[in-house]
Design a protein around this motif. Sequence first.
Motif, PDB file in Angstrom:
ATOM      1  N   LEU A  44       0.923  -1.139   0.019  1.00 25.85           N
ATOM      2  CA  LEU A  44       0.159  -0.303   0.065  1.00 25.85           C
ATOM      3  C   LEU A  44       0.774   1.254  -0.091  1.00 25.85           C
ATOM      4  N   ASP A  45       1.998   1.237   0.731  1.00 23.06           N
ATOM      5  CA  ASP A  45       3.042   2.418   0.531  1.00 23.06           C
ATOM      6  C   ASP A  45       3.644   2.745  -0.695  1.00 23.06           C
ATOM      7  N   ALA A  51       3.219   5.757  -5.910  1.00 19.72           N
ATOM      8  CA  ALA A  51       2.701   5.815  -7.445  1.00 19.72           C
ATOM      9  C   ALA A  51       1.712   6.767  -7.831  1.00 19.72           C
ATOM     10  N   ARG A  52       0.791   6.978  -6.752  1.00 23.66           N
ATOM     11  CA  ARG A  52      -0.386   7.818  -6.820  1.00 23.66           C
ATOM     12  C   ARG A  52       0.061   9.177  -6.847  1.00 23.66           C
ATOM     13  N   LEU A  53       0.975   9.318  -5.780  1.00 28.24           N
ATOM     14  CA  LEU A  53       1.217  10.882  -5.626  1.00 28.24           C
ATOM     15  C   LEU A  53       2.426  11.385  -6.604  1.00 28.24           C
ATOM     16  N   ASN A  54       3.117  10.553  -7.243  1.00 30.84           N
ATOM     17  CA  ASN A  54       4.176  10.646  -8.206  1.00 30.84           C
ATOM     18  C   ASN A  54       3.881  10.498  -9.685  1.00 30.84           C
ATOM     19  N   LEU A  55       3.138   9.492  -9.703  1.00 31.69           N
ATOM     20  CA  LEU A  55       2.812   9.104 -11.230  1.00 31.69           C
ATOM     21  C   LEU A  55       1.478   9.298 -11.620  1.00 31.69           C
ATOM     22  N   ILE A 100      -5.774   1.360   3.332  1.00 34.21           N
ATOM     23  CA  ILE A 100      -6.539   0.761   2.261  1.00 34.21           C
ATOM     24  C   ILE A 100      -7.616   1.937   1.939  1.00 34.21           C
ATOM     25  N   ASP A 101      -8.271   2.521   3.033  1.00 30.97           N
ATOM     26  CA  ASP A 101      -9.155   3.521   2.751  1.00 30.97           C
ATOM     27  C   ASP A 101      -8.738   4.604   1.824  1.00 30.97           C
ATOM     28  N   THR A 102      -7.352   5.174   2.389  1.00 31.07           N
ATOM     29  CA  THR A 102      -6.828   6.345   1.660  1.00 31.07           C
ATOM     30  C   THR A 102      -6.292   5.966   0.228  1.00 31.07           C
ATOM     31  N   TRP A 103      -5.325   4.995  -0.079  1.00 28.36           N
ATOM     32  CA  TRP A 103      -4.883   4.875  -1.404  1.00 28.36           C
ATOM     33  C   TRP A 103      -5.252   3.989  -2.333  1.00 28.36           C
ATOM     34  N   LEU A 104      -6.459   3.287  -2.025  1.00 33.14           N
ATOM     35  CA  LEU A 104      -7.287   2.395  -3.147  1.00 33.14           C
ATOM     36  C   LEU A 104      -8.363   3.190  -3.451  1.00 33.14           C
TER      37      LEU A 104
END
Length: 232
Positions: free
Chosen positions: A35-36, A41-45, A77-81
């Motif tokens: 998840l990290d 990947a979400r923040l940078n890409l 899980i709640d934050t990044w998915l």
Amino acid sequence: MIRQRFVIDTSALTDTQTRELEGAGTLCIAMGGILDIIAEARLNLGISCYIPFPSVYNEMRDFARNNGCDEETLAKIDTWLVKKTPDRFEVKIPSKIFYDYVDFMRGRINKGMGVAEEAIWESATECLFLTTKAISKQQIEPEIEREVIGEIIGKFRDKYRNALRYGILDSAPDIDVLLLAKELDAAVVASDMGIQKWAEQLGLRFVNARSFPAMIKEYLKRTKPGNTGKLE
């Protein structure tokens, strides 16, 4: 650059071989680590990882809780998915795919029934042999065998069909993963061979759970420092 999207199955975070490859000691550490990576990947890409809601979302959270994961893991899980319910009415699947799926499931169910019937027949014959004066199993009266064992198997078939054959479409979370990926034109991430087979049938990109963390890490390695999501 086109942003990549992935639909995550529970097995993408819980696969044992993935945990070994990542060097994580426990399931919770492995889930948190993956998840990290997804967060980076979400923040940078700008890569988005979706999870079907509520089916796979609930399954994943329950799995984490049952294995003693803390609130931090659940928060990740709640934050990044990205939670999204697949549009089960508008997503179109070719009828041939659906036909093949139903035919495949029917074959597997019938095969399971055959294995169970064989086990019933063998165990019942053994019991009759032990409780009669027959010297060998071949000496057991065929009429008794048919009437006793045959009746039991007949009842078993009726109960088996009622329990399994009618209305079954296997796992709802698995189907939701495929539907959501089809809707979003996203890749499927899982370690489930069944999901892989039907993802291929639907023309969806499939990423094995074992290679997913390494793939995202490779993307991140190729990212320029301080960029806005562009790859080298």
